[in-house]
Design a protein around this motif. Structure first.
Motif, PDB file in Angstrom:
ATOM      1  N   ASN A  95      -4.377  10.576   7.096  1.00 15.04           N
ATOM      2  CA  ASN A  95      -5.091  10.870   5.602  1.00 15.04           C
ATOM      3  C   ASN A  95      -5.300  10.349   5.254  1.00 15.04           C
ATOM      4  N   VAL A  96      -6.377  11.044   4.508  1.00 17.20           N
ATOM      5  CA  VAL A  96      -6.890  10.611   3.345  1.00 17.20           C
ATOM      6  C   VAL A  96      -6.457  10.794   2.222  1.00 17.20           C
ATOM      7  N   VAL A  97      -7.335  10.073   1.045  1.00 15.11           N
ATOM      8  CA  VAL A  97      -6.929  10.169  -0.075  1.00 15.11           C
ATOM      9  C   VAL A  97      -7.957  10.818  -1.027  1.00 15.11           C
ATOM     10  N   THR A  98      -8.069  12.184  -1.654  1.00 16.09           N
ATOM     11  CA  THR A  98      -8.964  12.418  -2.399  1.00 16.09           C
ATOM     12  C   THR A  98      -8.808  12.483  -3.653  1.00 16.09           C
ATOM     13  N   LEU A  99      -9.168  11.655  -4.875  1.00 10.05           N
ATOM     14  CA  LEU A  99      -9.208  11.813  -6.609  1.00 10.05           C
ATOM     15  C   LEU A  99     -10.348  12.645  -6.817  1.00 10.05           C
ATOM     16  N   LYS A 100      -9.634  13.344  -8.011  1.00 11.51           N
ATOM     17  CA  LYS A 100     -11.353  13.910  -8.414  1.00 11.51           C
ATOM     18  C   LYS A 100     -11.075  13.195 -10.144  1.00 11.51           C
ATOM     19  N   GLY A 101     -11.399  12.326 -10.233  1.00  8.63           N
ATOM     20  CA  GLY A 101     -11.151  12.406 -11.367  1.00  8.63           C
ATOM     21  C   GLY A 101      -9.552  10.790 -11.358  1.00  8.63           C
ATOM     22  N   ALA A 102      -8.152  11.108 -12.254  1.00  7.77           N
ATOM     23  CA  ALA A 102      -7.243  11.175 -12.764  1.00  7.77           C
ATOM     24  C   ALA A 102      -6.440  11.668 -11.561  1.00  7.77           C
ATOM     25  N   LEU A 103      -5.515  10.372 -11.006  1.00  7.58           N
ATOM     26  CA  LEU A 103      -4.097  10.907 -10.575  1.00  7.58           C
ATOM     27  C   LEU A 103      -3.507  12.242 -10.198  1.00  7.58           C
ATOM     28  N   ASN A 104      -3.414  12.599  -9.485  1.00  4.39           N
ATOM     29  CA  ASN A 104      -2.765  14.011  -9.898  1.00  4.39           C
ATOM     30  C   ASN A 104      -1.389  14.525  -9.083  1.00  4.39           C
ATOM     31  N   ASP A 105      -0.375  15.219  -8.969  1.00  7.10           N
ATOM     32  CA  ASP A 105       0.708  15.768  -7.833  1.00  7.10           C
ATOM     33  C   ASP A 105      -0.239  15.546  -6.566  1.00  7.10           C
ATOM     34  N   ASP A 106      -1.340  16.279  -6.438  1.00  6.81           N
ATOM     35  CA  ASP A 106      -1.618  16.516  -5.292  1.00  6.81           C
ATOM     36  C   ASP A 106      -1.881  14.987  -4.151  1.00  6.81           C
ATOM     37  N   SER A 107      -3.165  14.979  -5.599  1.00 10.26           N
ATOM     38  CA  SER A 107      -3.466  13.662  -4.694  1.00 10.26           C
ATOM     39  C   SER A 107      -2.110  11.541  -4.372  1.00 10.26           C
ATOM     40  N   ARG A 108      -1.291  12.470  -5.445  1.00 10.04           N
ATOM     41  CA  ARG A 108      -0.612  11.353  -5.717  1.00 10.04           C
ATOM     42  C   ARG A 108       0.298  11.848  -4.034  1.00 10.04           C
ATOM     43  N   GLY A 109       0.825  12.975  -3.608  1.00  7.82           N
ATOM     44  CA  GLY A 109       1.370  13.364  -2.280  1.00  7.82           C
ATOM     45  C   GLY A 109       0.645  12.912  -1.287  1.00  7.82           C
ATOM     46  N   GLN A 110      -1.182  12.750  -1.319  1.00  6.10           N
ATOM     47  CA  GLN A 110      -1.993  12.174  -0.858  1.00  6.10           C
ATOM     48  C   GLN A 110      -1.341  11.052  -0.352  1.00  6.10           C
ATOM     49  N   LEU A 111      -1.331  10.374  -0.915  1.00  9.42           N
ATOM     50  CA  LEU A 111      -0.839   8.708  -1.019  1.00  9.42           C
ATOM     51  C   LEU A 111       0.268   8.204  -0.486  1.00  9.42           C
ATOM     52  N   ASP A 112       0.917   9.069  -0.397  1.00 11.71           N
ATOM     53  CA  ASP A 112       2.996   8.902   0.171  1.00 11.71           C
ATOM     54  C   ASP A 112       2.489   9.312   1.585  1.00 11.71           C
ATOM     55  N   ALA A 113       1.821  10.101   1.816  1.00 15.30           N
ATOM     56  CA  ALA A 113       1.314  10.157   3.286  1.00 15.30           C
ATOM     57  C   ALA A 113       1.061   9.220   3.904  1.00 15.30           C
ATOM     58  N   LEU A 114      -0.803   8.988   3.098  1.00 15.20           N
ATOM     59  CA  LEU A 114      -1.032   7.680   3.619  1.00 15.20           C
ATOM     60  C   LEU A 114      -0.108   6.000   3.601  1.00 15.20           C
ATOM     61  N   ALA A 115       0.680   5.873   2.679  1.00 15.06           N
ATOM     62  CA  ALA A 115       1.645   4.967   2.621  1.00 15.06           C
ATOM     63  C   ALA A 115       2.288   5.049   4.117  1.00 15.06           C
ATOM     64  N   LYS A 116       2.881   6.148   4.189  1.00  9.83           N
ATOM     65  CA  LYS A 116       4.167   6.354   5.408  1.00  9.83           C
ATOM     66  C   LYS A 116       3.059   6.069   6.605  1.00  9.83           C
ATOM     67  N   GLU A 117       2.093   6.445   6.423  1.00  9.69           N
ATOM     68  CA  GLU A 117       1.300   6.168   8.384  1.00  9.69           C
ATOM     69  C   GLU A 117       0.861   4.522   8.076  1.00  9.69           C
ATOM     70  N   LEU A 118       0.439   4.190   7.569  1.00  6.47           N
ATOM     71  CA  LEU A 118       0.529   3.034   7.833  1.00  6.47           C
ATOM     72  C   LEU A 118       1.550   2.206   7.653  1.00  6.47           C
ATOM     73  N   LEU A 119       2.532   2.385   7.040  1.00  9.98           N
ATOM     74  CA  LEU A 119       3.920   2.211   6.699  1.00  9.98           C
ATOM     75  C   LEU A 119       4.564   2.189   9.050  1.00  9.98           C
ATOM     76  N   ALA A 120       4.218   3.843   9.634  1.00  8.17           N
ATOM     77  CA  ALA A 120       4.998   3.942  10.853  1.00  8.17           C
ATOM     78  C   ALA A 120       4.872   2.995  11.504  1.00  8.17           C
TER      79      ALA A 120
END
Ligand SMILES: Cc1cc2nc3c(=O)[nH]c(=O)nc-3n(C[C@H](O)[C@H](O)[C@H](O)COP(=O)(O)O)c2cc1C
Length: 384
Positions: A359-384
């Motif tokens: 899970n790579v997180v990509t922002l295009k300027g500010a955080l939005n729902d899409d990139s927040r979803g990616q953050l969630d997925a990255l966090a879950k992967e790192l916590l697994a």
């Protein structure tokens, strides 16, 4: 300060220095340049000190030597913070001989214009030097962290003179926690040569050591297993403990906001997290943290079709120090064409046993729902 009945410390503290080895910020804590004297039938002085401290070192020597004269100057390491006063010492004590590796004598010629071949004792792996009651055995420790380095072991008092190994940032009159400044010192200065450290450790594994006398930082005594275990972990590039290092850069705060949210998710998930703003925090501590923990997240902005300069420096440091055996996650920002994650991955690809988070997180300027979803997925992967 006495190391044993016959071994005394005659080193100095440096609180004038700003950047050790020209890059490590020690303005707050300074450095020590260690030197020791073994008083026996033959007197051996172990290493000199930085050029700026000749007179103080000589005064310390006079205090310990009294009327006796040194017979030997043992040089474990030729870096100028230790070797700068060899010539002054040899002028002051014309009867003394200098004891060191063959390569050191070549470096003496290069630094002082004299190779002391007429007053030199060349030692190598297995050489011994009898002082009377004390016998020094020499251990070649090439690339720990220069090629000429030797350790020496005093069989009588069970003392290992370990050159820069087991050293740390920080003067001896500064209260700090040994491991933090020994870890950043190790990974900054010795870290690239883990294999050589392993070889040197294996050569002294059979020695019963009661004290380790490094060239920087305190003499280590008591239960030495903690120090030896750390050096074994560090030099085998294994993570020291479970946790996540978040290393980021951010110009206008949007990437930083994403890092803060990721940090909170990881902490809520029970992870130990250490966060570094690479433009403002100590890069040496950030590098040490990347080796300390088993997971790393690199978060940065795309910058002129590449990625932010401080992150370039950090990624280069990781590569230069043989970073390996870790999981690496990425957060990138790019207002029009994000390329940071791709380029950071290319830079790290060749390192041994690096697992890149899917899970790579990509922002295009500010955080939005899409990139927040990616953050969630990255966090879950790192916590697994
Ligand atoms: C000097 C500068 C150069 C940039 N170059 C690029 C670029 O080449 N491509 C791109 O997509 N974004 C570029 N950006 C935008 C950043 O990648 C990022 O989207 C922006 O700085 C917002 O993130 P921040 O608030 O964390 O700094 C640049 C930003 C700055 C300040």
């Amino acid at each position: 300060m006495k190391v044993s009945d016959d071994i005394a410390f005659v080193g100095v503290n440096d609180h004038r220095i700003d950047l050790f080895e020209g890059q490590y910020d020690v303005r707050e804590i300074g450095m020590s340049y260690n030197s020791y004297v073994i008083l026996d039938q033959k007197v051996a002085v172990m290493d000199s000190v930085d050029a700026a401290f000749r007179d103080e070192w000589f005064a310390n020597l006079d205090q310990v030597l009294g009327d006796s004269k040194p017979d030997y100057l043992v040089v474990h390491h030729m870096e100028p913070d230790h070797s700068a006063n060899i010539a002054a010492f040899m002028d002051r004590y014309p009867e003394a001989q200098v004891v060191s590796s063959a390569q050191s004598f070549k470096m003496m010629q290069a630094y002082f214009g004299v190779d002391y071949s007429d007053r030199g004792v060349v030692v190598k792996q297995g050489s011994t030097l009898k002082l009377g009651k004390h016998t020094l055995s020499f251990v070649a420790a090439p690339q720990v962290h220069w090629p000429e380095v030797m350790f020496s072991y005093d069989e009588t008092d069970k003392v290992l003179f370990s050159a820069d190994a087991f050293g740390k940032f920080g003067a001896l009159d500064v209260e700090d926690d040994w491991v933090t400044n020994a870890r950043s010192y190790y990974f900054g200065i010795v870290g690239k040569f883990g294999k050589n450290v392993q070889m040197a450790l294996s050569k002294v594994a059979g020695c019963y050591v009661k004290a380790i006398c490094p060239l920087h930082g305190p003499v280590l005594t008591g239960d030495l297993s903690r120090y030896l275990r750390l050096y074994d972990t560090w030099s085998s590039y294994r993570p020291e403990q479970s946790g996540v290092t978040l290393a980021y850069t951010s110009v206008y705060g949007h990437t930083k906001e994403a890092v803060r949210e990721l940090e909170a998710k990881l902490r809520d998930g029970g992870a130990t997290v250490a966060t570094f703003d690479l433009a403002r925090d100590d890069m040496a501590q950030a590098l040490a943290s990347a080796f300390r923990y088993d997971r790393l997240v690199l978060a940065t902005t795309t910058y002129a079709n590449s990625y932010f300069p401080f992150m370039h420096t950090f990624v280069t440091d990781l590569v230069e120090h043989n970073y390996q055996n870790r999981t690496v996650g990425m957060v990138e920002n790019g207002s029009w064409m994000p390329v940071a994650a791709k380029q950071m991955r290319e830079a790290l690809e060749g390192l041994p046993n690096i697992a890149f988070a899917h899970n790579v997180v990509t922002l295009k300027g500010a955080l939005n729902d899409d990139s927040r979803g990616q953050l969630d997925a990255l966090a879950k992967e790192l916590l697994a």
